[in-house]
Design an enzyme around this catalytic site. Structure first.
Site, PDB file in Angstrom:
ATOM      1  N   SER A  99       0.831  -1.201   0.000  1.00 38.25           N
ATOM      2  CA  SER A  99       0.000   0.000   0.000  1.00 38.25           C
ATOM      3  C   SER A  99       0.865   1.250   0.000  1.00 38.25           C
ATOM      4  O   SER A  99       1.917   1.304   0.647  1.00 38.25           O
ATOM      5  CB  SER A  99      -0.897   0.012   1.240  1.00 38.25           C
ATOM      6  N   TYR A 123      -2.517   5.467  -4.168  1.00 35.18           N
ATOM      7  CA  TYR A 123      -3.576   6.462  -4.105  1.00 35.18           C
ATOM      8  C   TYR A 123      -3.051   7.708  -4.799  1.00 35.18           C
ATOM      9  O   TYR A 123      -1.905   8.114  -4.573  1.00 35.18           O
ATOM     10  CB  TYR A 123      -3.931   6.805  -2.662  1.00 35.18           C
ATOM     11  N   THR A 149      -5.784   2.575  -6.932  1.00 38.03           N
ATOM     12  CA  THR A 149      -7.108   2.443  -6.313  1.00 38.03           C
ATOM     13  C   THR A 149      -7.974   3.603  -6.779  1.00 38.03           C
ATOM     14  O   THR A 149      -7.624   4.773  -6.593  1.00 38.03           O
ATOM     15  CB  THR A 149      -6.999   2.429  -4.789  1.00 38.03           C
ATOM     16  N   LYS A 213      -7.951  -0.788  -9.287  1.00 32.90           N
ATOM     17  CA  LYS A 213      -8.622  -1.502  -8.193  1.00 32.90           C
ATOM     18  C   LYS A 213      -9.827  -0.697  -7.715  1.00 32.90           C
ATOM     19  O   LYS A 213      -9.695   0.485  -7.378  1.00 32.90           O
ATOM     20  CB  LYS A 213      -7.651  -1.712  -7.036  1.00 32.90           C
ATOM     21  N   HIS A 237     -13.546  -2.270  -2.007  1.00 29.36           N
ATOM     22  CA  HIS A 237     -12.652  -1.732  -0.970  1.00 29.36           C
ATOM     23  C   HIS A 237     -12.924  -2.387   0.389  1.00 29.36           C
ATOM     24  O   HIS A 237     -12.864  -1.751   1.443  1.00 29.36           O
ATOM     25  CB  HIS A 237     -12.812  -0.213  -0.859  1.00 29.36           C
TER      26      HIS A 237
END
Length: 343
Positions: A99, A123, A149, A213, A237
């Site tokens: 992440s 992100y 994402t 995603k 999510h």
């Protein structure tokens, strides 16, 4: 149902962050329940003396279809955080997705497992340069795919976090000073203006395969293919963004029909057993992402705990292939599943 042991280990705030979902948590619960609405249809008298768990993905073969999902703030679960989970993934030949909200720097995670398959989740932040720098860093340190994402223009309505005031107390890749920040402060970094033109630009410049995603509609899946994505993750999510949306299991079949093999399809959400993995592949997924069960394993016993969860999933998947009469994972198709009569 909450796990009292995990609440005690992690504290109410951190446990609520990892275990919770948006709104009334209807989607959170349905993510698991949706796989139980499918029944398996075994085929008998098939030679299953040898099984092949490998699957094709992004132009090469993976040893098996289980991928470690990107999960934020892992040092709130265990002191070794992302490095321990990456080592567990490497020990089981699992692809690990880091992440961008990591509490261990991407270079340090890469150094912990230098020969492993690692992807980087991104992100896109209001300060685009921060995001671009993270992609460049990931590319420099050998991350092999970029997962953007796309279902987080703003944070979901997460009442557990509102009640607890959970703060991130470890340094982050986007907050290297390490000042404690609430989730609301961190979520404010996200860019709500991200659009399809931006995705096409990332696909052109990433220097690695791009996956999106957070896709739930067939139309968005088709747009992803047109924008240059190599694959998508059918995902809500973990039930943490918008409550009462479709589960991955329910959203997947029409997306499979819509993309018609143009891009690779992955799915996550509520996958807890090896037979759930088999169901996902039978519905048309090429691979699956697993998240929370690995966090709970990490919390209990670090790398060894997460590794034990992965090994059980793989053992269950292997035995499911044998009992289904389908010795090769890549041969799973809709003939092996049906609607369950007990739902």
């Amino acid at each position: 149902m909450d796990d009292p042991e995990m609440v005690e280990r992690l504290g109410e705030g951190a446990y609520g962050y990892f275990a919770g979902g948006a709104g009334d948590e209807i989607t959170l619960r349905d993510n698991e329940a949706s796989w139980s609405r499918l029944a398996l249809l075994p085929q008998v008298l098939v030679d299953v003396g040898a099984r092949d768990l490998s699957v094709p993905l992004l132009g090469s073969d993976l040893p098996h279809p289980i991928i470690v999902a990107p999960m934020a703030y892992q040092k709130h679960v265990h002191d070794d955080g992302e490095a321990a989970l990456a080592r567990a993934a490497a020990a089981t030949d699992s692809t690990f997705v880091l992440s961008s909200q990591t509490t261990t720097s991407p270079p340090d995670v890469a150094a912990a497992v230098p020969d492993a398959r690692q992807w980087f989740q991104l992100y896109v932040f209001k300060d685009r340069q921060v995001s671009l720098d993270l992609v460049a860093q990931a590319r420099e340190h050998g991350y092999q795919s970029l997962v953007i994402t796309v279902d987080f223009p703003v944070a979901g309505w997460r009442e557990r976090d509102m009640r607890s005031g959970f703060q991130v107390e470890h340094p982050l890749a986007i907050n290297p000073g390490g000042e404690p920040l609430t989730t609301e402060e961190l979520f404010a970094f996200h860019d709500p203006t991200l659009d399809w033109d931006d995705i096409a630009e990332f696909a052109d410049t990433a220097g690695m395969p791009l996956l999106l995603k957070g896709i739930l509609s067939p139309e968005d899946a088709q747009r992803a293919a047109s924008a240059g994505a190599a694959g998508i993750v059918v995902s809500n999510h973990g039930g943490r963004q918008l409550d009462t949306v479709l589960s991955g299991a329910d959203a997947l079949p029409p997306i499979v029909d819509a993309v018609d093999g143009r891009i690779d399809l992955l799915v996550d959400g509520g996958i807890r057993r090896g037979w759930d993995v088999a169901k996902a592949l039978a519905l048309g997924a090429d691979a699956v992402l697993v998240g929370r069960p690995l966090l709970w394993g990490l919390a209990r016993d670090g790398q060894a705990g997460a590794e034990a969860v992965l090994r059980q999933l793989l053992d269950e998947f292997d035995s499911t292939l044998a009992l289904l009469g389908c010795p090769r994972a890549r041969d799973l198709d809709a003939s092996y599943v049906t609607a369950a009569p007990w739902t």
